[in-house]
Design an enzyme around this catalytic site. Structure first.
Site, PDB file in Angstrom:
ATOM      1  N   ASP A 176       0.797  -1.716  -0.228  1.00  0.00           N
ATOM      2  CA  ASP A 176       0.187   0.229  -0.113  1.00  0.00           C
ATOM      3  C   ASP A 176       0.614   1.476  -0.028  1.00  0.00           C
ATOM      4  OD1 ASP A 176      -2.145   2.363   0.233  1.00  0.00           O
ATOM      5  OD2 ASP A 176      -2.026   1.503   2.637  1.00  0.00           O
ATOM      6  N   ASN A 216      -0.368   4.601  -0.669  1.00  0.00           N
ATOM      7  CA  ASN A 216      -1.357   5.864  -0.054  1.00  0.00           C
ATOM      8  C   ASN A 216      -1.706   5.842   1.320  1.00  0.00           C
ATOM      9  OD1 ASN A 216      -2.988   4.091  -1.224  1.00  0.00           O
ATOM     10  ND2 ASN A 216      -4.407   5.441  -1.504  1.00  0.00           N
ATOM     11  N   ASP A 243      -4.291   3.723   2.825  1.00  0.00           N
ATOM     12  CA  ASP A 243      -5.444   3.576   2.955  1.00  0.00           C
ATOM     13  C   ASP A 243      -5.872   1.746   3.023  1.00  0.00           C
ATOM     14  OD1 ASP A 243      -4.797   2.724   0.650  1.00  0.00           O
ATOM     15  OD2 ASP A 243      -6.640   3.208  -0.383  1.00  0.00           O
ATOM     16  N   ASP A 276      -2.036  -1.299  -3.607  1.00  0.00           N
ATOM     17  CA  ASP A 276      -2.061  -0.869  -4.797  1.00  0.00           C
ATOM     18  C   ASP A 276      -1.261  -1.334  -5.517  1.00  0.00           C
ATOM     19  OD1 ASP A 276      -0.184   0.840  -4.101  1.00  0.00           O
ATOM     20  OD2 ASP A 276      -1.251   1.513  -2.859  1.00  0.00           O
ATOM     21  N   ASP A 284      -6.581 -11.405 -14.294  1.00  0.00           N
ATOM     22  CA  ASP A 284      -7.030 -12.448 -14.261  1.00  0.00           C
ATOM     23  C   ASP A 284      -8.072 -12.537 -14.700  1.00  0.00           C
ATOM     24  OD1 ASP A 284      -8.269 -14.796 -12.122  1.00  0.00           O
ATOM     25  OD2 ASP A 284      -7.031 -13.845 -10.532  1.00  0.00           O
ATOM     26  N   ASP A 332     -10.257 -17.938 -14.041  1.00  0.00           N
ATOM     27  CA  ASP A 332     -11.248 -18.252 -12.939  1.00  0.00           C
ATOM     28  C   ASP A 332     -12.109 -18.760 -13.625  1.00  0.00           C
ATOM     29  OD1 ASP A 332     -11.334 -17.884 -10.354  1.00  0.00           O
ATOM     30  OD2 ASP A 332     -13.602 -17.522 -11.012  1.00  0.00           O
ATOM     31  N   GLU A 375      -7.570 -22.718 -14.059  1.00  0.00           N
ATOM     32  CA  GLU A 375      -8.030 -23.679 -12.664  1.00  0.00           C
ATOM     33  C   GLU A 375      -9.755 -24.280 -13.218  1.00  0.00           C
ATOM     34  OE1 GLU A 375      -9.682 -21.642  -8.278  1.00  0.00           O
ATOM     35  OE2 GLU A 375     -11.134 -21.209 -10.356  1.00  0.00           O
ATOM     36  N   HIS A 434      -4.318 -17.544  -2.833  1.00  0.00           N
ATOM     37  CA  HIS A 434      -5.038 -16.800  -2.805  1.00  0.00           C
ATOM     38  C   HIS A 434      -5.783 -17.843  -2.213  1.00  0.00           C
ATOM     39  CE1 HIS A 434      -7.148 -16.863  -6.226  1.00  0.00           C
ATOM     40  NE2 HIS A 434      -7.973 -16.538  -5.866  1.00  0.00           N
ATOM     41  N   ASP A 435      -6.523 -19.143  -2.763  1.00  0.00           N
ATOM     42  CA  ASP A 435      -7.853 -19.875  -2.076  1.00  0.00           C
ATOM     43  C   ASP A 435      -7.332 -21.022  -1.558  1.00  0.00           C
ATOM     44  OD1 ASP A 435      -9.536 -18.251  -3.482  1.00  0.00           O
ATOM     45  OD2 ASP A 435      -9.262 -19.718  -5.612  1.00  0.00           O
TER      46      ASP A 435
HETATM   47  C1  GLC Z   1     -12.064 -18.608  -7.873  1.00  0.00           C
HETATM   48  C2  GLC Z   1     -11.191 -18.359  -7.149  1.00  0.00           C
HETATM   49  C3  GLC Z   1     -11.742 -17.988  -5.790  1.00  0.00           C
HETATM   50  C4  GLC Z   1     -13.060 -16.979  -6.370  1.00  0.00           C
HETATM   51  C5  GLC Z   1     -13.938 -18.468  -7.018  1.00  0.00           C
HETATM   52  C6  GLC Z   1     -14.995 -16.940  -7.769  1.00  0.00           C
HETATM   53  O1  GLC Z   1     -12.255 -19.759  -7.204  1.00  0.00           O
HETATM   54  O2  GLC Z   1      -9.946 -17.999  -7.175  1.00  0.00           O
HETATM   55  O3  GLC Z   1     -10.581 -16.657  -5.016  1.00  0.00           O
HETATM   56  O4  GLC Z   1     -13.620 -17.044  -4.738  1.00  0.00           O
HETATM   57  O5  GLC Z   1     -12.969 -18.505  -8.412  1.00  0.00           O
HETATM   58  O6  GLC Z   1     -14.574 -16.576  -8.986  1.00  0.00           O
HETATM   59 CA    CA Z   2      -3.712   2.120  -1.553  1.00  0.00          CA
END
Ligand code: GLC
Ligand code: CA
Length: 564
Positions: free
Chosen positions: A21, A23, A25, A29, A98, A199, A256, A328-329
């Site tokens: 980050d 700025n 907040d 970013d 993505d 995705d 994915e 991230h999942d």
């Molecule tokens: C994919 C993403 C996940 C998201 C899901 C719905 O599995 O990686 O983070 O919640 O799709 O878009």
């Molecule tokens: Ca920021």
């Protein structure tokens, strides 16, 4: 296999909200990303995948897009995005966006117009379906819990959402919708992207008769996974997308895909497959509970290793997989795959070695390179993730205590990977001067980039050496195209494999001891040489190989050996 420009590259996933980050907040970013390109380059990264940065209400952290042509204000501007692209090009790096097109946000203009006119053109972009006997059209449970159908106000229609109710599914049967999506993809490609991470793409095909399935939970619903498993013919859509978009650009696409049919692998990632590659999740779904996190199993080392091996063997005869230990999942790989005695720096280096040197393209997730871990929370209110909240409730409903339900979250929550990147031990972990949107993992004082950059035996320094070895002129070819062959499979605790050059003249043995006790492996010859190790005892190991023809690995020791 046809050789492709991306085969010998290393990719890195950025979760922009939690990266840096600039700025104050509390939200990462684009400027933050731009300022760390040299860090990434220096680490050995070629390709960057950005989790969604489009305009979004962030109900599912950007995977609910309300305008595909806009950058989320929180992250910055289109000018900054263009700058990011230009700066990556300067450094010989590539950017993947993505692509989230199974669904959009309920705040997207298309959906808003559909609600205004539930029988009009835009309703046809979604699945607006008449209810049955005053109830939902079928008994699907959405991935995030509850019915996958939501009433369309003022009608007897329902709309389908496989994820949150704020993520209505798009109707891929509709040629107009498909055209809009292709236009959007091409618009981004024309800007100069290298491609996309795609995705939940297998979800786009639906059986439009929406049959109900045998209930599989106390709520009387059936998981919408069943919809994906039962329906045929997603390949036609996938080819249509490819033909109209990616193929024109020779784009790099990484999909994915869960719940693919077994015999479809070649169609998906074979030489002329729908995608360049797809993530190998075989180890990640292994211990999954039938009804959710609360009944997931403990994973044994052997089961994990053998699953990775089986997947490697299957993939290499067909295509080129994308390998991850976390994203991230998923929970952090160091917390998930390392046995307790190995949850330390040496263990993390070992995990890095046995993942990065597999056959395929490695995707490193932000923070993995310093060994970030899962993060314990004391109350469900400290979690942000929509899926975690649902799984917590599921656990309680199934009779778990509050403590047990929190333990499930600690082990499985998607927020484990979403805590801010730990840049330093300073205020806000160097991530933000303000209040981070999600609380830091308190271990940032011990685990952070600044400390590790200055220490030659840190996890970060090891990742740099490992990636440099993988990409070195001498061994790039063998680590990219060399055959994968499992080794020492009869040894519990040993994760070892060969990479063998195409002409079979060169052979590298990758070894790691995940066990508690030291272990001696007999090598094929006495002429091996250590290329990389996490002990600092290379000379002693080289001597042992020369003298005895063996290598002794202490617990958590890893060594990459050139056999010759
Ligand atoms: C994919 C993403 C996940 C998201 C899901 C719905 O599995 O990686 O983070 O919640 O799709 O878009
Ligand atoms: Ca920021």
């Amino acid at each position: 296999m046809k050789k492709k420009w991306w085969h010998d590259k290393v990719a890195y996933q950025i979760y922009p909200k939690s990266f840096l980050d600039t700025n104050g907040d509390g939200i990462g970013d684009l400027k933050g990303i731009i300022s760390k390109l040299d860090y990434l380059k220096n680490l050995g990264i070629d390709i960057i995948w950005l989790s969604p940065i489009y305009q979004s209400p962030f109900v599912d952290q950007g995977y609910d897009i309300s305008d595909y042509y806009k950058i989320a204000e929180e992250f910055g501007t289109m000018e900054e995005f263009d700058e990011l692209l230009a700066e990556t090009k300067k450094r010989g790096m590539y950017v993947l966006m993505d692509l989230v097109v199974n669904h959009c946000s309920d705040k997207h203009e298309w959906f808003q117009k559909a609600l205004e006119d539930p029988y009009g053109k835009y309703a046809g972009y979604f699945h607006f379906v008449k209810g049955k006997d005053g109830k939902e059209p079928s008994n699907y449970r959405s991935y995030f819990g509850g019915s996958a159908w939501e009433p369309v106000p003022g009608t007897d229609l329902y709309y389908l959402h496989m994820f949150a109710k704020e993520q209505p599914d798009l109707n891929w049967e509709n040629p107009e919708l498909r055209k809009e999506i292709y236009k959007m993809i091409n618009w981004w490609m024309d800007k100069g992207l290298a491609g996309f991470r795609i995705d939940a793409i297998i979800n786009i095909k639906k059986d439009l008769s929406f049959p109900s399935f045998e209930p599989d939970g106390p709520d009387g619903l059936a998981s919408c996974v069943k919809m994906v498993e039962e329906v045929q013919g997603v390949g036609e859509y996938l080819e249509d997308i490819k033909k109209n978009t990616f193929a024109k650009y020779d784009a790099f696409t990484v999909a994915e895909v869960f719940n693919m049919k077994d015999d479809e692998l070649a169609e998906f990632i074979g030489d002329d497959g729908h995608f360049s590659t797809m993530f190998d999740f075989s180890a990640h779904v292994l211990a999954q509970g039938e009804n959710g996190w609360y009944n997931s199993r403990k994973l044994s080392f052997i089961e994990w290793r053998d699953t990775v091996f089986a997947s490697q063997k299957r993939m290499q005869s067909i295509g080129f997989p994308a390998n991850i230990i976390e994203n991230h999942d998923e929970p952090r790989g160091a917390s998930r795959f390392l046995p307790e005695h190995a949850q330390n720096e040496e263990g993390k280096k070992m995990l890095a070695t046995t993942s990065v040197l597999l056959y395929g393209i490695p995707f490193i997730y932000q923070g993995q390179e310093i060994g970030m871990t899962n993060c314990r929370r004391n109350d469900i209110s400290e979690y942000d993730d929509i899926s975690t909240k649902d799984q917590y409730q599921e656990a309680l409903a199934a009779g778990c205590s509050r403590e047990q339900a929190l333990e499930c979250c600690y082990e499985n929550s998607r927020d484990n990977a979403r805590t801010p990147m730990q840049w330093s031990r300073g205020k806000g972990a160097g991530f933000s001067d303000g209040t981070p949107w999600i609380a830091l993992n308190p271990n940032y004082e011990q685990i952070n980039v600044e400390e590790q950059e200055s220490r030659p035996d840190s996890v970060l320094s090891y990742y740099k050496k490992l990636l440099a070895l993988k990409k070195s002129p001498a061994y790039k070819e063998i680590f990219t195209y060399g055959k994968f062959v499992p080794a020492y499979e009869d040894q519990d605790g040993i994760f070892a494999f060969y990479r063998i050059s195409e002409d079979e003249k060169e052979k590298i043995l990758v070894t790691a001891n995940y066990g508690k006790e030291a272990c001696t492996l007999r090598l094929e010859s006495r002429t091996g040489k250590i290329l990389l190790s996490n002990t600092g005892a290379e000379d002693a190991r080289d001597n042992e190989i020369r003298r005895e023809g063996t290598i002794t690995l202490e617990s958590c020791e890893t060594a990459v050996i050139l056999l010759g």
